[in-house]
Design a protein around this motif. Sequence first.
Motif, PDB file in Angstrom:
ATOM      1  N   GLU A   1     -49.455 -96.402  67.407  1.00 36.33           N
ATOM      2  CA  GLU A   1     -50.120 -96.821  68.639  1.00 36.33           C
ATOM      3  C   GLU A   1     -50.604 -95.612  69.427  1.00 36.33           C
ATOM      4  O   GLU A   1     -49.938 -94.574  69.460  1.00 36.33           O
ATOM      5  N   ARG A   2     -51.759 -95.751  70.060  1.00 38.57           N
ATOM      6  CA  ARG A   2     -52.301 -94.703  70.934  1.00 38.57           C
ATOM      7  C   ARG A   2     -52.716 -95.363  72.239  1.00 38.57           C
ATOM      8  O   ARG A   2     -53.629 -96.183  72.264  1.00 38.57           O
ATOM      9  N   TRP A   3     -52.046 -95.015  73.319  1.00 34.05           N
ATOM     10  CA  TRP A   3     -52.281 -95.628  74.625  1.00 34.05           C
ATOM     11  C   TRP A   3     -53.020 -94.653  75.526  1.00 34.05           C
ATOM     12  O   TRP A   3     -52.760 -93.452  75.505  1.00 34.05           O
ATOM     13  N   MET A   4     -53.933 -95.188  76.322  1.00 34.46           N
ATOM     14  CA  MET A   4     -54.603 -94.362  77.324  1.00 34.46           C
ATOM     15  C   MET A   4     -55.036 -95.246  78.492  1.00 34.46           C
ATOM     16  O   MET A   4     -55.119 -96.463  78.357  1.00 34.46           O
ATOM     17  N   GLU A   5     -55.278 -94.612  79.622  1.00 34.43           N
ATOM     18  CA  GLU A   5     -55.760 -95.339  80.792  1.00 34.43           C
ATOM     19  C   GLU A   5     -57.281 -95.290  80.802  1.00 34.43           C
ATOM     20  O   GLU A   5     -57.878 -94.213  80.820  1.00 34.43           O
ATOM     21  N   LEU A   6     -57.895 -96.470  80.765  1.00 35.26           N
ATOM     22  CA  LEU A   6     -59.343 -96.597  80.775  1.00 35.26           C
ATOM     23  C   LEU A   6     -59.819 -97.125  82.117  1.00 35.26           C
ATOM     24  O   LEU A   6     -59.230 -98.060  82.668  1.00 35.26           O
ATOM     25  N   ALA A   7     -60.885 -96.534  82.622  1.00 36.53           N
ATOM     26  CA  ALA A   7     -61.532 -97.003  83.844  1.00 36.53           C
ATOM     27  C   ALA A   7     -62.670 -97.929  83.444  1.00 36.53           C
ATOM     28  O   ALA A   7     -63.487 -97.579  82.597  1.00 36.53           O
ATOM     29  N   TYR A   8     -62.704 -99.121  84.046  1.00 32.41           N
ATOM     30  CA  TYR A   8     -63.796-100.072  83.827  1.00 32.41           C
ATOM     31  C   TYR A   8     -64.726 -99.980  85.035  1.00 32.41           C
ATOM     32  O   TYR A   8     -64.311-100.265  86.158  1.00 32.41           O
ATOM     33  N   ILE A   9     -65.956 -99.569  84.791  1.00 28.10           N
ATOM     34  CA  ILE A   9     -66.927 -99.331  85.857  1.00 28.10           C
ATOM     35  C   ILE A   9     -68.103-100.277  85.682  1.00 28.10           C
ATOM     36  O   ILE A   9     -68.626-100.417  84.571  1.00 28.10           O
ATOM     37  N   ARG A  10     -68.530-100.919  86.774  1.00 32.13           N
ATOM     38  CA  ARG A  10     -69.707-101.788  86.757  1.00 32.13           C
ATOM     39  C   ARG A  10     -70.871-101.033  87.368  1.00 32.13           C
ATOM     40  O   ARG A  10     -70.828-100.646  88.531  1.00 32.13           O
ATOM     41  N   ASP A  11     -71.930-100.838  86.576  1.00 36.05           N
ATOM     42  CA  ASP A  11     -73.088-100.098  87.074  1.00 36.05           C
ATOM     43  C   ASP A  11     -74.028-101.008  87.863  1.00 36.05           C
ATOM     44  O   ASP A  11     -73.758-102.198  88.044  1.00 36.05           O
ATOM     45  N   ALA A  12     -75.147-100.466  88.333  1.00 33.83           N
ATOM     46  CA  ALA A  12     -76.079-101.205  89.189  1.00 33.83           C
ATOM     47  C   ALA A  12     -76.677-102.428  88.504  1.00 33.83           C
ATOM     48  O   ALA A  12     -77.018-103.408  89.160  1.00 33.83           O
TER      49      ALA A  12
ATOM     50  N   GLY B   1     -72.628 -89.273  83.854  1.00 30.51           N
ATOM     51  CA  GLY B   1     -73.361 -89.164  85.107  1.00 30.51           C
ATOM     52  C   GLY B   1     -73.684 -90.501  85.749  1.00 30.51           C
ATOM     53  O   GLY B   1     -74.283 -90.551  86.814  1.00 30.51           O
ATOM     54  N   VAL B   2     -73.282 -91.599  85.125  1.00 32.68           N
ATOM     55  CA  VAL B   2     -73.572 -92.933  85.645  1.00 32.68           C
ATOM     56  C   VAL B   2     -72.627 -93.269  86.796  1.00 32.68           C
ATOM     57  O   VAL B   2     -71.436 -92.978  86.738  1.00 32.68           O
ATOM     58  N   GLU B   3     -73.182 -93.883  87.844  1.00 30.74           N
ATOM     59  CA  GLU B   3     -72.390 -94.308  88.994  1.00 30.74           C
ATOM     60  C   GLU B   3     -72.225 -95.820  88.981  1.00 30.74           C
ATOM     61  O   GLU B   3     -73.073 -96.546  88.465  1.00 30.74           O
ATOM     62  N   GLY B   4     -71.122 -96.270  89.582  1.00 28.78           N
ATOM     63  CA  GLY B   4     -70.870 -97.697  89.701  1.00 28.78           C
ATOM     64  C   GLY B   4     -69.589 -97.950  90.460  1.00 28.78           C
ATOM     65  O   GLY B   4     -68.984 -97.027  91.015  1.00 28.78           O
ATOM     66  N   GLU B   5     -69.166 -99.203  90.468  1.00 26.88           N
ATOM     67  CA  GLU B   5     -67.952 -99.609  91.179  1.00 26.88           C
ATOM     68  C   GLU B   5     -66.792 -99.687  90.197  1.00 26.88           C
ATOM     69  O   GLU B   5     -66.921-100.294  89.127  1.00 26.88           O
ATOM     70  N   LEU B   6     -65.670 -99.061  90.558  1.00 28.30           N
ATOM     71  CA  LEU B   6     -64.482 -99.104  89.709  1.00 28.30           C
ATOM     72  C   LEU B   6     -63.861-100.498  89.819  1.00 28.30           C
ATOM     73  O   LEU B   6     -63.392-100.893  90.876  1.00 28.30           O
ATOM     74  N   MET B   7     -63.901-101.247  88.727  1.00 27.44           N
ATOM     75  CA  MET B   7     -63.435-102.633  88.722  1.00 27.44           C
ATOM     76  C   MET B   7     -61.968-102.759  88.320  1.00 27.44           C
ATOM     77  O   MET B   7     -61.276-103.643  88.793  1.00 27.44           O
ATOM     78  N   ALA B   8     -61.508-101.889  87.424  1.00 29.87           N
ATOM     79  CA  ALA B   8     -60.125-101.967  86.947  1.00 29.87           C
ATOM     80  C   ALA B   8     -59.754-100.668  86.249  1.00 29.87           C
ATOM     81  O   ALA B   8     -60.616 -99.941  85.762  1.00 29.87           O
TER      82      ALA B   8
END
Length: 73
Positions: free
Chosen positions: A43-54, A23-30
């Motif tokens: 190996e296990r690969w996945m796409e991760l979203a890096y989010i910067r919160d307030a 439920g946390v909001e922020g800006e998608l950085m990468a």
Amino acid sequence: MNERYEYVPHRLLRHRVRDIASGVEGELMAVIHENVSDSIACERWMELAYIRDASGREFTTAIHNIDPVSRQA
């Protein structure tokens, strides 16, 4: 692939998003295609979203866990 990670373009980069898991909001950085395994044998690969919160702290979540935050007028 020998790299441990690779940047992925995404339409929501630098936009406000919500992590639906926390439920946390922020800006998608990468968005990074990253090897998340702890073993070189499997190996296990996945796409991760890096989010910067307030507060300025960044956290990760699976890319499928983010939704755009609509701006209210």
